[in-house]
Design an enzyme around this catalytic site. Structure first.
Site, mmCIF file in Angstrom:
data_model
loop_
_atom_site.group_PDB
_atom_site.id
_atom_site.type_symbol
_atom_site.label_atom_id
_atom_site.label_comp_id
_atom_site.label_asym_id
_atom_site.label_seq_id
_atom_site.Cartn_x
_atom_site.Cartn_y
_atom_site.Cartn_z
ATOM 1 N N PRO A 149 3.992 21.606 21.630
ATOM 2 C CA PRO A 149 4.824 22.623 20.980
ATOM 3 C C PRO A 149 4.997 24.008 21.962
ATOM 4 O O PRO A 149 3.827 24.417 22.188
ATOM 5 C CB PRO A 149 4.256 22.908 19.690
ATOM 6 C CG PRO A 149 3.498 21.733 19.397
ATOM 7 C CD PRO A 149 3.109 21.454 20.741
ATOM 8 N N GLU A 150 6.052 24.495 22.281
ATOM 9 C CA GLU A 150 6.177 25.683 22.930
ATOM 10 C C GLU A 150 6.397 26.906 22.229
ATOM 11 O O GLU A 150 6.469 26.909 20.705
ATOM 12 C CB GLU A 150 7.331 25.531 24.060
ATOM 13 C CG GLU A 150 6.807 24.419 24.946
ATOM 14 C CD GLU A 150 7.672 24.744 26.407
ATOM 15 O OE1 GLU A 150 8.227 25.766 26.706
ATOM 16 O OE2 GLU A 150 7.720 23.702 26.970
#
Length: 271
Positions: free
Chosen positions: A2-3
């Site tokens: 996840p960014e």
């Protein structure tokens, strides 16, 4: 992994369900995460969650006694569910609330973390040396320009350095450099102040748009299988190697930088 936009959407998704709620219990099914979950985490029991914030990719659940710092790692997901929901494989940690809801962390690869911190969070080793948040005012073209002087590292690698700026991960570094028309391999020290000003504005826009698009998944955080994942946005270069550039129709190329995939347009992006 996840960014930053995914983590921010996660924060916004869980906040309405856990803010001002009392922690009635903590359940640790597997303490062997990236860093072990220590027995001191039980100190959170009885505490009220007074804020739900984010620093870089860390979620911070603050109480008057301490702060729970969570990281999703490579494969972690967080759901807010009813405490009667059956436990699934890789459900390693539950934060049980007096409301009857549970904040549950599922992490197949166990690269995530759950830390209970009673010291000043800003002085914690994982936090204190981080660069500015990309969506705040202290992230600017001048900041990038000053940090980049005499740097020979490639501009894409430079942007992904959390000591320079947090949260500009691989996907969004690809996208921002394409929109800024900057070749990802050019040395950071060779980029002009004017181009950094333009790049900074684009980074803010790209990340903001990703967060806004992720807003449509907020309802999923209360579902048993609520896993919003990456946003259904039309990426212009990332994951499109060998396909035609949307701007000039040139075939997009892919290289590896620091072990990560970089996709760029050899016509639109220049040194």
């Amino acid at each position: 992994m996840p960014e930053l936009p995914e983590v921010e959407v996660c924060r916004r998704g869980i906040e309405p369900h856990i803010l001002n709620q009392i922690i009635s219990d903590v359940i640790v099914r597997n303490a062997n995460m990236r860093w072990p979950i220590t027995p001191t985490i039980t100190e959170a029991c009885g505490e009220k969650i007074i804020s739900v914030s984010r620093r870089a990719k860390y979620l911070l659940l603050e109480t008057s006694k301490g702060t729970l710092m969570l990281h999703l790692g490579m494969s972690g997901t967080i759901r807010v569910i009813d405490k009667s929901t059956p436990v699934s494989k890789h459900d390693h940690f539950d934060l049980v609330l007096a409301s009857g809801l549970v904040l549950r962390l599922n992490d197949p690869r166990r690269f995530g973390s759950v830390l209970w911190l009673t010291e000043d969070i800003q002085e914690h080793p994982l936090i204190k040396n981080l660069g500015p948040e990309p969506l705040l005012e202290d992230f600017s073209g001048d900041h990038l320009y000053d940090k980049s002087r005499k740097k020979t590292v490639a501009i894409k690698t430079f942007l992904m350095n959390n000591h320079v700026v947090v949260g500009v991960g691989n996907i969004y570094a690809n996208e921002a450099l394409f929109q800024a028309k900057i070749m990802p391999t050019v040395a950071a020290g060779k980029v002009s102040r004017k181009r950094f000003e333009n790049l900074t504005a684009i980074i803010k826009t790209v990340l903001s748009e990703a967060i806004n698009q992720g807003g449509t998944t907020l309802k999923d955080f209360t579902q048993v299988d609520g896993k919003p994942g990456y946003f259904a946005q039309k990426l212009q270069v990332y994951g499109r190697a060998g396909k035609a550039c949307f701007v000039c129709q040139e075939k997009l190329k892919e290289i590896k930088q620091a072990g990560r995939a970089t996709v760029y347009c050899p016509t639109c992006q220049k040194n």
